[in-house]
Design an enzyme around this catalytic site. Sequence first.
Site, PDB file in Angstrom:
ATOM      1  N   GLY A  11       0.810  -0.968  -0.048  1.00 48.42           N
ATOM      2  CA  GLY A  11      -0.027   0.193  -0.013  1.00 48.42           C
ATOM      3  C   GLY A  11       0.865   1.361   0.080  1.00 48.42           C
ATOM      4  N   GLY A  14      -0.548   4.689  -0.884  1.00 46.70           N
ATOM      5  CA  GLY A  14      -1.459   5.281   0.122  1.00 46.70           C
ATOM      6  C   GLY A  14      -1.291   6.395   0.703  1.00 46.70           C
ATOM      7  N   ASP A  36       2.015  -1.874  -4.441  1.00 44.08           N
ATOM      8  CA  ASP A  36       0.980  -1.441  -4.657  1.00 44.08           C
ATOM      9  C   ASP A  36       0.275  -1.645  -5.688  1.00 44.08           C
ATOM     10  OD1 ASP A  36       0.061   1.422  -2.888  1.00 44.08           O
ATOM     11  OD2 ASP A  36      -1.172   1.052  -4.785  1.00 44.08           O
ATOM     12  N   ARG A  38      -1.565   0.140  -7.632  1.00 42.88           N
ATOM     13  CA  ARG A  38      -1.443   1.083  -8.842  1.00 42.88           C
ATOM     14  C   ARG A  38       0.289   1.507  -8.883  1.00 42.88           C
ATOM     15  NH1 ARG A  38      -4.351   5.582  -6.083  1.00 42.88           N
ATOM     16  NH2 ARG A  38      -3.581   4.573  -4.348  1.00 42.88           N
ATOM     17  N   ASP A  55      -0.963  -7.184  -6.454  1.00 44.62           N
ATOM     18  CA  ASP A  55      -2.211  -7.388  -5.393  1.00 44.62           C
ATOM     19  C   ASP A  55      -1.578  -8.199  -4.248  1.00 44.62           C
ATOM     20  OD1 ASP A  55      -4.753  -7.971  -4.010  1.00 44.62           O
ATOM     21  OD2 ASP A  55      -5.695  -8.179  -6.007  1.00 44.62           O
ATOM     22  N   TYR A 155     -14.572  -3.568   7.815  1.00 42.96           N
ATOM     23  CA  TYR A 155     -13.143  -2.896   8.240  1.00 42.96           C
ATOM     24  C   TYR A 155     -12.861  -3.058   9.792  1.00 42.96           C
ATOM     25  CZ  TYR A 155      -9.337   0.594   8.326  1.00 42.96           C
ATOM     26  OH  TYR A 155      -8.231   1.101   8.724  1.00 42.96           O
ATOM     27  N   LYS A 159      -9.811  -5.450  11.029  1.00 45.44           N
ATOM     28  CA  LYS A 159      -8.796  -5.082  11.682  1.00 45.44           C
ATOM     29  C   LYS A 159      -8.476  -5.694  13.124  1.00 45.44           C
ATOM     30  CE  LYS A 159      -6.806  -2.011   8.951  1.00 45.44           C
ATOM     31  NZ  LYS A 159      -5.316  -2.001   8.221  1.00 45.44           N
TER      32      LYS A 159
END
Length: 340
Positions: A11, A14, A36, A38, A55, A155, A159
Amino acid sequence: MRRKPVVLVTGANGEVGHGLVFALHKANQYDVLALDLREPDPEIRDLCVATIVGDVLDKHLLDRLVSEYEIHAIFHLAALLSTRAEFTPETAHAVNVEGTLNLLKLAVEQSRWHGETVKFLFPSSIAVYGLPDLTTKTETGRVSENQWTLPTTMYGCNKLYCEQLGRYYSDHYRQLAVEDETHGGVDFRAIRFPGLISAFTVPSGGTSDYVPEMIHAAAKGEAYDCFVREDARITFMAMPDAIKALLDLMAADASKLSGRVYNIGAFNPSAGEFAHLVKQHFPQADINFKPDLKRQGIVDTWPADVYDFRARDDWGFAPEYDLERTMTEYLIPNVTKRYA
Ligand code: SER
């Protein structure tokens, strides 16, 4: 053939990833391998030994990483945040839970290869809490780590469960194996972050996004419809303190840590109080309160404040930015420059 020793950041593109990659680069202690979904922004890419687009659910990709790199620490930041996760709960579960499981397994394998413990830094969240109603939230005030862990979002559930997975991989993994495999592999350390505010990036998909969105909209000269009530109150923190906390917890001596999961917080203005501050600095700011009752409902289950004395006692957590300093020294100058 020796593989390259690195720290893996998932990530990385991000909000937290951006700040963390900069800080790791500045600390000049580790080479950073970024992963990431992207293509990472050029300013991130240039600071990493390699950036991989992929991914965390792609096990083949993770296997290839193992063959090429020697991973000594993992910052597993990739996740689907609380608002976005409610639109696709099962996908969120896959990314947030199976993704974490894949990375924990990778940490175990890495440690077997190079014989050293792999530190696993995990951003958990105030979303793990779930207060049943506003009266209880007001009466409770601050929560400590073991109170009200009854999340209402996918979420938050993810977590909370991943915190347990981290504890399992660190302390009990394959506890029935003949060979002693239960220690020395993974050292999981988690921070339950409050809402984070960055001057350089705008969050997407979270439920605490109203505060950062408000300040960025004001700096851009755009009107902003705030999706929570003026009295909505949760804890927040400036991004530099969040990054510093991750690095400090990573560096902490294991013998000083009384647990694997820590609350931290810095300030907790209501949405209305924050809007008032924004207007002091941007008098033209056009902020309107148009609560989205459902997103508001999520914020109402999150605590108004947290006890973070364990983080303070165990690894010296002490935020450098209170609300005043966050506004005057961090947010206002940087967002003004950004949108000038
Ligand atoms: N900022 C996150 C969210 O709103 C909470 O960890 O989803």
